[in-house]
Design an enzyme around this catalytic site. Sequence first.
Site, PDB file in Angstrom:
ATOM      1  N   CYS A  72       7.925   9.860 -28.339  1.00 45.37           N
ATOM      2  CA  CYS A  72       9.082   9.029 -28.046  1.00 45.37           C
ATOM      3  C   CYS A  72       8.657   7.571 -28.206  1.00 45.37           C
ATOM      4  O   CYS A  72       7.753   7.106 -27.499  1.00 45.37           O
ATOM      5  CB  CYS A  72       9.527   9.293 -26.604  1.00 45.37           C
ATOM      6  N   CYS A 184      12.777   6.142 -33.891  1.00 48.83           N
ATOM      7  CA  CYS A 184      13.156   6.995 -32.759  1.00 48.83           C
ATOM      8  C   CYS A 184      12.939   8.408 -33.260  1.00 48.83           C
ATOM      9  O   CYS A 184      13.388   8.754 -34.369  1.00 48.83           O
ATOM     10  CB  CYS A 184      14.625   6.774 -32.397  1.00 48.83           C
TER      11      CYS A 184
HETATM   12  N1  DGL Z   1      13.403   9.987 -28.865  1.00 46.86           N
HETATM   13  C1  DGL Z   1      13.262   8.752 -28.196  1.00 46.86           C
HETATM   14  C2  DGL Z   1      12.513   7.726 -29.058  1.00 46.86           C
HETATM   15  O1  DGL Z   1      11.743   8.061 -29.931  1.00 46.86           O
HETATM   16  C3  DGL Z   1      14.460   8.071 -27.576  1.00 46.86           C
HETATM   17  C4  DGL Z   1      15.666   8.753 -27.084  1.00 46.86           C
HETATM   18  C5  DGL Z   1      16.250   8.161 -25.787  1.00 46.86           C
HETATM   19  O2  DGL Z   1      16.948   7.117 -25.819  1.00 46.86           O
HETATM   20  O3  DGL Z   1      15.979   8.760 -24.759  1.00 46.86           O
HETATM   21  O4  DGL Z   1      12.641   6.543 -28.853  1.00 46.86           O
END
Ligand code: DGL
Length: 262
Positions: A72, A184
């Site tokens: 993330c 993301c």
């Molecule tokens: N998958 C997460 C990232 O790579 C973000 C998603 C969220 O906003 O929780 O930033």
Amino acid sequence: MSPIVIFDSGVGGLSIFDDVHQQLPWLPMVYCSDNAGFPYGSKSEAEVEERASQCLTYLQKTYRPQVMVIACNTASTVALPRARQVLSVPVIGVVPAIKTAASLSKNHCIGLLATRGTIKRPYTDQLIREFASHCEVIRIGSSELVHLVEQQLRGLPINQAYLSEILSPFFDRLQSPDHIVLGCTHFPLIKAELSISAPDVCWVDSGLAIARQVSTLVSQSETTPKQATHRAVFTQASDTIEALRPALHARGIDDVQLVAQE
Ligand code: DGL
């Protein structure tokens, strides 16, 4: 064999799971979604740091992994130093692949598509200063896109017109980016749809680089099975987990659990 842990707020880390699985099909993985804390993109830095380090500490204690991946960008860009301090196993973070996009761009104009949190992080500013000072960098922060991906993994179709509208600030200008960083982990899961909306763009993500890093850290023995079994863990009971089962099953994840309440 000890597993590795892949951690995200939602389903985005499955894009990292896919790249790691493709490279290391024998490696067992515990996929954790902090769905109780989702979305991270609209939370304060302190809140994201606190949630991520609590979850990672629990996951280390419970599953005794050999490596942990914070899959993330929103969490890695704030929580990585503390995670490395409190955890006793190697921790890999996923951060926007600005360096790659800046080195590949021909017109010296790149895009960053990420959460609202990630696009304004000091960590992101530092990456841009260090690796993309010769480029114009256009940033779009979108939580709507994160939700679209969550829905798609639950079996709902993507609204292509809405997706094009989210991307439009990249193209409503004189010079548009030739490379766009998917900053993301949710977004590589809809690369096909992104390419329909913007067919001339090269999309850049960190998945393969992360899989390579994992492969240098994990151990393999002669008794290593050819295919591994995986497990998914959620931090909160929710109807959406049932809707995700087909997407998890397609990845060989049939063991779905909730974190134990202390
Ligand atoms: N998958 C997460 C990232 O790579 C973000 C998603 C969220 O906003 O929780 O930033």
